[in-house]
Design an enzyme around this catalytic site. Structure first.
Site, PDB file in Angstrom:
ATOM      1  N   ILE A  74       1.659   7.152   4.593  1.00  0.00           N
ATOM      2  CA  ILE A  74       0.571   7.194   5.570  1.00  0.00           C
ATOM      3  C   ILE A  74      -0.294   5.959   5.339  1.00  0.00           C
ATOM      4  O   ILE A  74      -0.710   5.690   4.210  1.00  0.00           O
ATOM      5  CB  ILE A  74      -0.302   8.463   5.403  1.00  0.00           C
ATOM      6  CG1 ILE A  74       0.527   9.732   5.571  1.00  0.00           C
ATOM      7  CG2 ILE A  74      -1.490   8.440   6.368  1.00  0.00           C
ATOM      8  CD1 ILE A  74       1.052   9.972   6.960  1.00  0.00           C
ATOM      9  N   ILE A 134       0.821  -1.224   0.000  1.00  0.00           N
ATOM     10  CA  ILE A 134       0.000   0.000   0.000  1.00  0.00           C
ATOM     11  C   ILE A 134       0.849   1.266   0.000  1.00  0.00           C
ATOM     12  O   ILE A 134       0.456   2.295  -0.537  1.00  0.00           O
ATOM     13  CB  ILE A 134      -0.997  -0.017   1.196  1.00  0.00           C
ATOM     14  CG1 ILE A 134      -2.125   0.985   0.983  1.00  0.00           C
ATOM     15  CG2 ILE A 134      -0.310   0.257   2.519  1.00  0.00           C
ATOM     16  CD1 ILE A 134      -3.176   0.505   0.045  1.00  0.00           C
ATOM     17  N   GLY A 188       2.005   3.601  -3.154  1.00  0.00           N
ATOM     18  CA  GLY A 188       1.198   4.682  -3.711  1.00  0.00           C
ATOM     19  C   GLY A 188       0.559   5.600  -2.691  1.00  0.00           C
ATOM     20  O   GLY A 188      -0.082   6.582  -3.048  1.00  0.00           O
ATOM     21  N   HIS A 189       0.703   5.325  -1.401  1.00  0.00           N
ATOM     22  CA  HIS A 189       0.005   6.105  -0.364  1.00  0.00           C
ATOM     23  C   HIS A 189       0.970   6.517   0.730  1.00  0.00           C
ATOM     24  O   HIS A 189       0.984   5.884   1.785  1.00  0.00           O
ATOM     25  CB  HIS A 189      -1.132   5.278   0.216  1.00  0.00           C
ATOM     26  CG  HIS A 189      -2.203   6.080   0.870  1.00  0.00           C
ATOM     27  ND1 HIS A 189      -2.159   6.466   2.183  1.00  0.00           N
ATOM     28  CD2 HIS A 189      -3.346   6.583   0.372  1.00  0.00           C
ATOM     29  CE1 HIS A 189      -3.253   7.140   2.487  1.00  0.00           C
ATOM     30  NE2 HIS A 189      -3.991   7.221   1.401  1.00  0.00           N
ATOM     31  N   PHE A 190       1.685   7.464   0.682  1.00  0.00           N
ATOM     32  CA  PHE A 190       2.042   8.355  -0.411  1.00  0.00           C
ATOM     33  C   PHE A 190       3.547   8.289  -0.592  1.00  0.00           C
ATOM     34  O   PHE A 190       4.259   8.301   0.408  1.00  0.00           O
ATOM     35  CB  PHE A 190       1.631   9.798  -0.089  1.00  0.00           C
ATOM     36  CG  PHE A 190       0.159   9.978   0.166  1.00  0.00           C
ATOM     37  CD1 PHE A 190      -0.735   9.996  -0.892  1.00  0.00           C
ATOM     38  CD2 PHE A 190      -0.338  10.118   1.455  1.00  0.00           C
ATOM     39  CE1 PHE A 190      -2.101  10.177  -0.665  1.00  0.00           C
ATOM     40  CE2 PHE A 190      -1.697  10.293   1.681  1.00  0.00           C
ATOM     41  CZ  PHE A 190      -2.583  10.326   0.625  1.00  0.00           C
TER      42      PHE A 190
END
Length: 148
Positions: free
Chosen positions: A54, A44, A47-49
């Site tokens: 986060i 995850i 891409g986050h972030f």
């Protein structure tokens, strides 16, 4: 205490979507305490972030729901325990969700859920997520145990 091997016997989720590592406390039909170690190796964070990782709030709520699923299954009567592999927990609603503090790699999320209401195969749970004793998220969850 319930370790990840036992959790995988209860829940159908697997990496990268199994979001609880261990259950540390469980009182059937009352409450559960479980945790997840958040690590930078989780997909995850690609891409986050990028550059500012986060852990997404929806993943926190899903972790609460998975802990609630363990609570619901472990609250089933002894004669129904053997039938767990033929059951699954479905979300019905998420209410009153609030995200109070960001979760980052290296944090240990502790999920605490209490049963607000239980009737038949329907469960209403008060879920809270903590980091080092500080509330970071909360939600009221409604779920139902159904046949696969």
């Amino acid at each position: 205490m319930i370790d990840v091997v036992e959790i995988q016997k209860i829940l159908p989720h697997r990496f990268p979507f199994l979001l609880i590592d261990r259950v540390t406390e469980l009182e059937p039909a009352k409450h559960i305490v479980a945790y997840k170690n958040v690590t930078i190796g989780e997909p995850i964070f690609q891409g986050h972030f990028p550059g500012h990782p986060i852990y997404p709030g929806v993943m926190i709520v899903e972790g609460m729901a998975q802990a609630g699923g363990v609570l619901a299954f472990k609250s089933m009567s002894d004669e129904h325990q053997a039938d767990i592999e033929n059951k699954v927990v479905y979300f019905m609603s998420i209410d009153k969700a609030k995200f109070r503090h960001p979760v980052r790699p290296g944090d240990r999320l502790e999920y605490r859920l209490e049963v607000l209401k239980h009737k038949g195969n329907i469960w209403v749970l008060d879920g809270k997520a903590y980091i080092d004793g500080n509330l970071c998220a909360e939600a009221e969850l409604k779920a139902m145990i159904v046949d696969k």
